[in-house]
Write a protein that holds these residues in place. Sequence first.
Motif, short mmCIF file in Angstrom:
data_model
loop_
_atom_site.label_atom_id
_atom_site.label_comp_id
_atom_site.label_asym_id
_atom_site.label_seq_id
_atom_site.Cartn_x
_atom_site.Cartn_y
_atom_site.Cartn_z
N GLY A 52 7.02 -13.78 -17.47
CA GLY A 52 6.58 -12.66 -18.31
C GLY A 52 6.88 -12.97 -19.77
O GLY A 52 7.65 -13.90 -20.07
N TYR A 53 6.28 -12.20 -20.70
CA TYR A 53 6.54 -12.45 -22.13
C TYR A 53 8.04 -12.32 -22.45
O TYR A 53 8.55 -12.98 -23.34
CB TYR A 53 5.76 -11.48 -23.00
CG TYR A 53 4.26 -11.63 -22.88
CD1 TYR A 53 3.65 -12.85 -23.12
CD2 TYR A 53 3.46 -10.55 -22.52
CE1 TYR A 53 2.28 -13.00 -23.00
CE2 TYR A 53 2.09 -10.68 -22.41
CZ TYR A 53 1.50 -11.91 -22.64
OH TYR A 53 0.14 -12.05 -22.52
N GLU A 54 8.71 -11.45 -21.68
CA GLU A 54 10.13 -11.22 -21.96
C GLU A 54 10.98 -12.45 -21.62
O GLU A 54 12.15 -12.53 -22.00
CB GLU A 54 10.63 -9.97 -21.22
CG GLU A 54 10.69 -10.06 -19.69
CD GLU A 54 9.31 -9.96 -19.00
OE1 GLU A 54 8.29 -9.85 -19.71
OE2 GLU A 54 9.27 -10.03 -17.77
N ASP A 55 10.39 -13.41 -20.91
CA ASP A 55 11.15 -14.63 -20.57
C ASP A 55 11.02 -15.69 -21.65
O ASP A 55 11.61 -16.78 -21.55
CB ASP A 55 10.62 -15.25 -19.26
CG ASP A 55 10.75 -14.28 -18.09
OD1 ASP A 55 11.79 -13.62 -18.02
OD2 ASP A 55 9.81 -14.19 -17.28
N GLU A 70 19.14 -18.74 -30.25
CA GLU A 70 20.06 -17.72 -29.74
C GLU A 70 19.34 -16.84 -28.71
O GLU A 70 19.88 -16.56 -27.64
CB GLU A 70 20.58 -16.88 -30.91
CG GLU A 70 21.72 -15.99 -30.48
CD GLU A 70 22.41 -15.29 -31.64
OE1 GLU A 70 22.26 -15.73 -32.79
OE2 GLU A 70 23.10 -14.29 -31.37
N GLN A 71 18.10 -16.47 -29.03
CA GLN A 71 17.34 -15.64 -28.08
C GLN A 71 17.13 -16.37 -26.75
O GLN A 71 17.28 -15.79 -25.68
CB GLN A 71 15.94 -15.37 -28.65
CG GLN A 71 15.82 -14.14 -29.49
CD GLN A 71 14.35 -13.97 -29.91
OE1 GLN A 71 13.42 -14.18 -29.13
NE2 GLN A 71 14.16 -13.62 -31.17
N ILE A 72 16.79 -17.66 -26.85
CA ILE A 72 16.52 -18.43 -25.62
C ILE A 72 17.81 -18.56 -24.80
O ILE A 72 17.80 -18.45 -23.57
CB ILE A 72 15.91 -19.81 -25.94
CG1 ILE A 72 14.57 -19.62 -26.67
CG2 ILE A 72 15.70 -20.64 -24.68
CD1 ILE A 72 13.92 -20.90 -27.18
N LEU A 73 18.94 -18.77 -25.51
CA LEU A 73 20.23 -18.84 -24.82
C LEU A 73 20.48 -17.55 -24.05
O LEU A 73 20.93 -17.56 -22.90
CB LEU A 73 21.35 -19.01 -25.84
CG LEU A 73 21.94 -20.40 -26.01
CD1 LEU A 73 22.89 -20.42 -27.19
CD2 LEU A 73 22.66 -20.84 -24.74
N PHE A 91 27.41 -16.86 -28.66
CA PHE A 91 26.04 -17.37 -28.73
C PHE A 91 25.63 -17.75 -30.15
O PHE A 91 24.84 -18.66 -30.36
CB PHE A 91 25.05 -16.34 -28.17
CG PHE A 91 25.12 -16.21 -26.67
CD1 PHE A 91 25.17 -17.35 -25.88
CD2 PHE A 91 25.12 -14.98 -26.04
CE1 PHE A 91 25.23 -17.26 -24.49
CE2 PHE A 91 25.18 -14.87 -24.66
CZ PHE A 91 25.24 -16.01 -23.89
N ASP A 92 26.22 -16.99 -31.08
CA ASP A 92 25.91 -17.23 -32.48
C ASP A 92 26.30 -18.66 -32.86
O ASP A 92 25.51 -19.43 -33.42
CB ASP A 92 26.73 -16.21 -33.28
CG ASP A 92 26.21 -16.04 -34.66
OD1 ASP A 92 24.99 -15.84 -34.79
OD2 ASP A 92 27.02 -16.16 -35.61
N SER A 96 15.11 -28.00 -27.79
CA SER A 96 13.93 -27.23 -27.40
C SER A 96 14.39 -26.16 -26.40
O SER A 96 15.54 -26.16 -25.97
CB SER A 96 12.93 -28.15 -26.71
OG SER A 96 13.45 -28.58 -25.47
N GLY A 97 13.45 -25.28 -26.02
CA GLY A 97 13.78 -24.27 -25.02
C GLY A 97 14.25 -24.92 -23.73
O GLY A 97 15.20 -24.47 -23.09
N ALA A 98 13.56 -26.01 -23.35
CA ALA A 98 13.92 -26.68 -22.09
C ALA A 98 15.33 -27.28 -22.21
O ALA A 98 16.12 -27.24 -21.25
CB ALA A 98 12.91 -27.77 -21.78
N ASP A 99 15.68 -27.81 -23.40
CA ASP A 99 17.03 -28.37 -23.58
C ASP A 99 18.08 -27.26 -23.45
O ASP A 99 19.15 -27.47 -22.88
CB ASP A 99 17.18 -28.99 -24.98
CG ASP A 99 16.24 -30.18 -25.19
OD1 ASP A 99 15.93 -30.85 -24.19
OD2 ASP A 99 15.85 -30.43 -26.35
N ILE A 100 17.75 -26.08 -23.99
CA ILE A 100 18.71 -24.97 -23.94
C ILE A 100 18.90 -24.51 -22.50
O ILE A 100 20.00 -24.19 -22.06
CB ILE A 100 18.26 -23.81 -24.86
CG1 ILE A 100 18.34 -24.31 -26.32
CG2 ILE A 100 19.13 -22.57 -24.67
CD1 ILE A 100 17.78 -23.37 -27.34
#
Length: 410
Positions: free
Chosen positions: A150-153, A329-332, A347-348, A358-362
């Motif tokens: 979903g977009y929220e992901d 931070e959001q992706i984390l 997280f900060d 990248s997102g995948a790395d996170i």
Amino acid sequence: MSRSPSLPERPHRDIDPDLPDDERLEALRDHFDDIVDVHEQLSDQLDEAEKRREQLREKVDRVERENETLKSSSLYIATVEDVMADDEVVVKQHGNNQEVLTEVSPRVADRVEPGDRVAVNDSFAIQTVLDAETDARAQSMEITEKPEVGYEDIGGIDEQVREVREAVEQPLSEPEVFDEVGIEPPSGVLLYGPPGTGKTMLAKAVANKTDATFIKMAGSELVRKFIGEGSRLVRDLFEMAREREPAIIFIDEIDAIATTRSESKTSGDAEVQRTMMQLLSEMDGFEARGEIRIIAATNRFDMLDRAILRPGRFDRLIEVPEPDRDGREQILEIHTRDMNIADGVDFDALADDTEGYSGADIESLATEAGMFAIRNERNEVTHQDFVEALEKIENDDSSDVISSAGYFYQ
Ligand SMILES: Nc1ncnc2c1ncn2[C@@H]1O[C@H](COP(=O)(O)OP(=O)(O)OP(=O)(O)O)[C@@H](O)[C@H]1O
């Protein structure tokens, strides 16, 4: 499979010890003859078994060799035109329509019929007959009725989500808006940017939101797996989408079929060219307000043939960059949503420490931190776990994977 021959009966004679000597000698001679006879039968059987073992060994060797060739090399697709005597057939290779008289491997000889689609090797010998399972079409498409994203992901690329919704979701969910205003929605959307930044996720999320079937095909598969099949697969892809409207076609690694024309005119290039022409002709004959939307993705925007970016083709370009600090931070937060996170996790600070990720790395970082907690027999993941996970990832990947040097790496 031949059954093993039964063993000869064991020779047996009761010789009366009270018989006169000459009769006993005669009886013993007969017994000896019986034994010699059985011995000969057994030797024959042994020879036979040895011969059969040799044949089986040869067969195993041959099958192993065939297996190896099948595994190691690309195969060309052809259609059987005619089956002749002596295991010879005429095949017509897809792509260049070349007709060849060739041999069939004895393993598949009795299964080959005119009209069959077959895979041939470099010397045109038939290796396999393609059935539903080995059919390139089945192998190279991934079809999901309702992807679970979903977009929220998706974190850190809100602007890109908005653009994709406008260009892909809205024409599907509110086509009348485009009718009223009197404009055509974009034909195709091209997402470009570094690997692992959420391009596939974006395409899946739109499919989820619009209840469209998600049909994914990788450009590299189109040209690498079964040479000669590319343009047919592109046709199949659009046909499949028409059968399952509403549908989102997602072509990943589009650069594999839409690279700038190279000077060399090898058969491989010609094949890529044909595949791309087929894609363009499918898109040109495409109803922009219809129920099929097409999204492509690439990490190699620099290599794309500009022909695919003309109006009516991939005419909406959306760059999906590496996430910035807030994005990280959001992706984390997204990837730790279901984790048991200790109070002190900052997280900060982690967003500061993951520049170039990248997102995948996170996502891998979060998993790795969880592994450290498990290793230390804790069920809560602490800030220190994240720090150690970061160190591990940096050490593992110091050579190439995590790099902020731009996104034209593979
Ligand atoms: N922006 C993001 N937000 C949340 N998770 C992300 C994001 N980007 C990537 N990921 C994570 O990384 C995984 C891979 O992402 P995805 O397949 O969408 O990347 P991609 O850009 O299509 O990569 P590629 O170019 O390598 O195909 C996703 O399943 C997701 O878990």
